[in-house]
Design a protein around this motif. Structure first.
Motif, PDB file in Angstrom:
ATOM      1  N   VAL A  61       0.877  -1.173   0.000  1.00 34.41           N
ATOM      2  CA  VAL A  61       0.000   0.000   0.000  1.00 34.41           C
ATOM      3  C   VAL A  61       0.914   1.224   0.000  1.00 34.41           C
ATOM      4  O   VAL A  61       1.744   1.397   0.892  1.00 34.41           O
ATOM      5  CB  VAL A  61      -0.940   0.006   1.220  1.00 34.41           C
ATOM      6  CG1 VAL A  61      -1.860   1.220   1.171  1.00 34.41           C
ATOM      7  CG2 VAL A  61      -1.757  -1.292   1.284  1.00 34.41           C
ATOM      8  N   PHE A  62       0.775   2.055  -1.005  1.00 38.68           N
ATOM      9  CA  PHE A  62       1.663   3.188  -1.239  1.00 38.68           C
ATOM     10  C   PHE A  62       1.744   4.109  -0.015  1.00 38.68           C
ATOM     11  O   PHE A  62       0.734   4.561   0.499  1.00 38.68           O
ATOM     12  CB  PHE A  62       1.174   3.962  -2.465  1.00 38.68           C
ATOM     13  CG  PHE A  62       2.035   5.122  -2.871  1.00 38.68           C
ATOM     14  CD1 PHE A  62       3.341   4.930  -3.274  1.00 38.68           C
ATOM     15  CD2 PHE A  62       1.533   6.409  -2.868  1.00 38.68           C
ATOM     16  CE1 PHE A  62       4.134   5.993  -3.666  1.00 38.68           C
ATOM     17  CE2 PHE A  62       2.311   7.483  -3.257  1.00 38.68           C
ATOM     18  CZ  PHE A  62       3.624   7.272  -3.657  1.00 38.68           C
ATOM     19  N   TRP A 154      -1.079  -0.455  -4.161  1.00 35.13           N
ATOM     20  CA  TRP A 154      -2.398   0.086  -3.801  1.00 35.13           C
ATOM     21  C   TRP A 154      -2.251   1.565  -3.493  1.00 35.13           C
ATOM     22  O   TRP A 154      -1.326   1.958  -2.793  1.00 35.13           O
ATOM     23  CB  TRP A 154      -2.962  -0.623  -2.572  1.00 35.13           C
ATOM     24  CG  TRP A 154      -3.291  -2.059  -2.769  1.00 35.13           C
ATOM     25  CD1 TRP A 154      -2.569  -3.133  -2.321  1.00 35.13           C
ATOM     26  CD2 TRP A 154      -4.431  -2.593  -3.437  1.00 35.13           C
ATOM     27  NE1 TRP A 154      -3.193  -4.299  -2.689  1.00 35.13           N
ATOM     28  CE2 TRP A 154      -4.336  -4.004  -3.371  1.00 35.13           C
ATOM     29  CE3 TRP A 154      -5.513  -2.013  -4.091  1.00 35.13           C
ATOM     30  CZ2 TRP A 154      -5.296  -4.836  -3.930  1.00 35.13           C
ATOM     31  CZ3 TRP A 154      -6.474  -2.854  -4.650  1.00 35.13           C
ATOM     32  CH2 TRP A 154      -6.360  -4.245  -4.567  1.00 35.13           C
ATOM     33  N   VAL A 155      -3.171   2.370  -3.981  1.00 38.92           N
ATOM     34  CA  VAL A 155      -3.154   3.807  -3.706  1.00 38.92           C
ATOM     35  C   VAL A 155      -4.334   4.147  -2.803  1.00 38.92           C
ATOM     36  O   VAL A 155      -5.489   3.931  -3.185  1.00 38.92           O
ATOM     37  CB  VAL A 155      -3.244   4.638  -5.004  1.00 38.92           C
ATOM     38  CG1 VAL A 155      -3.254   6.126  -4.682  1.00 38.92           C
ATOM     39  CG2 VAL A 155      -2.091   4.309  -5.937  1.00 38.92           C
ATOM     40  N   PRO A 156      -4.075   4.673  -1.591  1.00 38.82           N
ATOM     41  CA  PRO A 156      -5.179   5.107  -0.732  1.00 38.82           C
ATOM     42  C   PRO A 156      -5.838   6.354  -1.322  1.00 38.82           C
ATOM     43  O   PRO A 156      -5.185   7.368  -1.521  1.00 38.82           O
ATOM     44  CB  PRO A 156      -4.498   5.433   0.605  1.00 38.82           C
ATOM     45  CG  PRO A 156      -3.149   4.788   0.534  1.00 38.82           C
ATOM     46  CD  PRO A 156      -2.780   4.769  -0.912  1.00 38.82           C
ATOM     47  N   LEU A 164      -6.104  -0.218  -7.098  1.00 43.10           N
ATOM     48  CA  LEU A 164      -4.946  -0.936  -7.602  1.00 43.10           C
ATOM     49  C   LEU A 164      -4.305  -0.113  -8.709  1.00 43.10           C
ATOM     50  O   LEU A 164      -5.004   0.403  -9.595  1.00 43.10           O
ATOM     51  CB  LEU A 164      -5.349  -2.309  -8.125  1.00 43.10           C
ATOM     52  CG  LEU A 164      -4.195  -3.225  -8.531  1.00 43.10           C
ATOM     53  CD1 LEU A 164      -3.332  -3.590  -7.316  1.00 43.10           C
ATOM     54  CD2 LEU A 164      -4.718  -4.490  -9.196  1.00 43.10           C
ATOM     55  N   ALA A 165      -2.986   0.025  -8.662  1.00 44.45           N
ATOM     56  CA  ALA A 165      -2.285   0.856  -9.647  1.00 44.45           C
ATOM     57  C   ALA A 165      -0.930   0.238  -9.989  1.00 44.45           C
ATOM     58  O   ALA A 165      -0.415  -0.616  -9.262  1.00 44.45           O
ATOM     59  CB  ALA A 165      -2.083   2.265  -9.084  1.00 44.45           C
ATOM     60  N   TRP A 166      -0.393   0.696 -11.089  1.00 51.12           N
ATOM     61  CA  TRP A 166       0.991   0.394 -11.445  1.00 51.12           C
ATOM     62  C   TRP A 166       1.860   1.531 -10.911  1.00 51.12           C
ATOM     63  O   TRP A 166       1.616   2.689 -11.238  1.00 51.12           O
ATOM     64  CB  TRP A 166       1.168   0.293 -12.966  1.00 51.12           C
ATOM     65  CG  TRP A 166       0.590  -0.960 -13.526  1.00 51.12           C
ATOM     66  CD1 TRP A 166      -0.605  -1.099 -14.156  1.00 51.12           C
ATOM     67  CD2 TRP A 166       1.190  -2.251 -13.494  1.00 51.12           C
ATOM     68  NE1 TRP A 166      -0.793  -2.405 -14.518  1.00 51.12           N
ATOM     69  CE2 TRP A 166       0.294  -3.147 -14.127  1.00 51.12           C
ATOM     70  CE3 TRP A 166       2.391  -2.756 -12.997  1.00 51.12           C
ATOM     71  CZ2 TRP A 166       0.560  -4.500 -14.282  1.00 51.12           C
ATOM     72  CZ3 TRP A 166       2.655  -4.107 -13.142  1.00 51.12           C
ATOM     73  CH2 TRP A 166       1.770  -4.971 -13.767  1.00 51.12           C
ATOM     74  N   GLU A 167       2.818   1.184 -10.071  1.00 50.96           N
ATOM     75  CA  GLU A 167       3.784   2.174  -9.600  1.00 50.96           C
ATOM     76  C   GLU A 167       4.979   2.120 -10.549  1.00 50.96           C
ATOM     77  O   GLU A 167       5.670   1.105 -10.645  1.00 50.96           O
ATOM     78  CB  GLU A 167       4.223   1.882  -8.167  1.00 50.96           C
ATOM     79  CG  GLU A 167       5.139   2.931  -7.604  1.00 50.96           C
ATOM     80  CD  GLU A 167       5.420   2.754  -6.116  1.00 50.96           C
ATOM     81  OE1 GLU A 167       6.497   3.224  -5.681  1.00 50.96           O
ATOM     82  OE2 GLU A 167       4.594   2.163  -5.401  1.00 50.96           O
ATOM     83  N   ILE A 168       5.191   3.212 -11.251  1.00 51.05           N
ATOM     84  CA  ILE A 168       6.232   3.275 -12.279  1.00 51.05           C
ATOM     85  C   ILE A 168       7.278   4.302 -11.873  1.00 51.05           C
ATOM     86  O   ILE A 168       6.933   5.425 -11.497  1.00 51.05           O
ATOM     87  CB  ILE A 168       5.619   3.657 -13.644  1.00 51.05           C
ATOM     88  CG1 ILE A 168       4.661   2.560 -14.095  1.00 51.05           C
ATOM     89  CG2 ILE A 168       6.704   3.911 -14.681  1.00 51.05           C
ATOM     90  CD1 ILE A 168       3.884   2.904 -15.342  1.00 51.05           C
ATOM     91  N   GLU A 169       8.526   3.902 -11.925  1.00 48.97           N
ATOM     92  CA  GLU A 169       9.635   4.855 -11.804  1.00 48.97           C
ATOM     93  C   GLU A 169      10.347   4.859 -13.135  1.00 48.97           C
ATOM     94  O   GLU A 169      10.677   3.802 -13.672  1.00 48.97           O
ATOM     95  CB  GLU A 169      10.586   4.458 -10.673  1.00 48.97           C
ATOM     96  CG  GLU A 169      10.007   4.726  -9.301  1.00 48.97           C
ATOM     97  CD  GLU A 169      11.023   4.618  -8.178  1.00 48.97           C
ATOM     98  OE1 GLU A 169      12.241   4.536  -8.465  1.00 48.97           O
ATOM     99  OE2 GLU A 169      10.585   4.613  -7.023  1.00 48.97           O
ATOM    100  N   THR A 170      10.566   6.056 -13.663  1.00 45.20           N
ATOM    101  CA  THR A 170      11.181   6.158 -14.978  1.00 45.20           C
ATOM    102  C   THR A 170      11.925   7.477 -15.120  1.00 45.20           C
ATOM    103  O   THR A 170      11.573   8.470 -14.474  1.00 45.20           O
ATOM    104  CB  THR A 170      10.118   6.025 -16.099  1.00 45.20           C
ATOM    105  OG1 THR A 170      10.781   5.920 -17.362  1.00 45.20           O
ATOM    106  CG2 THR A 170       9.145   7.189 -16.113  1.00 45.20           C
TER     107      THR A 170
END
Length: 198
Positions: A61-62, A154-156, A164-170
């Motif tokens: 959970v983010f 998970w994003v509160p 539910l989300a994709w956490e992307i670092e770029t």
């Protein structure tokens, strides 16, 4: 290890005693509800720092962590919690999506690129290696981006709702900046965007 002292007992006891204050009990500090993501002991004074990451269905959970500092003798010095009161209930409507998210990681990166002011065709995004674990962690390559990772998170949205989300670092070559974006795994909406450079 059997017979070894329980170094986390002071943390659990404190959370149990002040459950009303925290909004959750020590039951959140068990496998399946959270995981230890950091634990280190300072060499010169024996101070132990432990960080738990809240999770639902094996997905973090983010920004929901509980951090505790204990002396070498096991006395609790500080404790802070960002845990949700009932994360599984907050995720109930979407938990089935973890096994097969409607939006895949390449499409999420394409949506992230649009949020950053560019365009990226999903077909030009490639996975570098096999997907890892329940979080579906993966490294991606795409024109105009480098050092790209993606995993489910998970994003509160509020105290009672997780998405539910994709956490992307770029790293965006056009912007010359590193970003963290959380892209809704169902709608493709960018829910969070942080610059990790500025």
């Amino acid at each position: 290890t059997p017979g070894a002292p329980d170094v986390y007992k002071p943390v659990r006891d404190f959370v149990t005693k002040y459950e009303g204050l925290f909004g959750h009990g020590a039951g959140e500090l068990v496998k399946g509800r959270s995981r230890i993501t950091r634990e280190d002991v300072t060499a010169h004074n024996g101070m132990r720092t432990v960080v738990w990451q809240q999770e639902v269905a094996g997905v973090p959970v983010f920004q929901t962590i509980l951090k505790a500092n204990l002396t070498k003798d096991g006395d609790l010095v500080t404790l802070g919690s960002h845990f949700m009161s009932d994360a599984p209930k907050a995720a109930a409507e979407q938990v089935a999506l973890v096994a097969n998210p409607p939006l895949n990681a390449p499409k999420a990166l394409a949506e992230a690129a649009q949020s950053l002011g560019g365009t990226l065709e999903e077909a030009k995004v490639a996975a570098v290696a096999a997907v890892q674990g329940v979080e579906r962690a993966q490294n991606l390559t795409a024109p105009g981006f480098s050092d790209t990772t993606a995993h489910l998170s998970w994003v509160p949205m509020d105290e009672d709702t997780l998405r539910l989300a994709w956490e992307i670092e770029t790293f965006s070559l056009a912007a010359n900046e590193m970003f963290r974006l959380l892209v809704d795994a169902e709608s493709g909406e960018v829910l969070v965007r942080h610059s990790l450079t500025n």
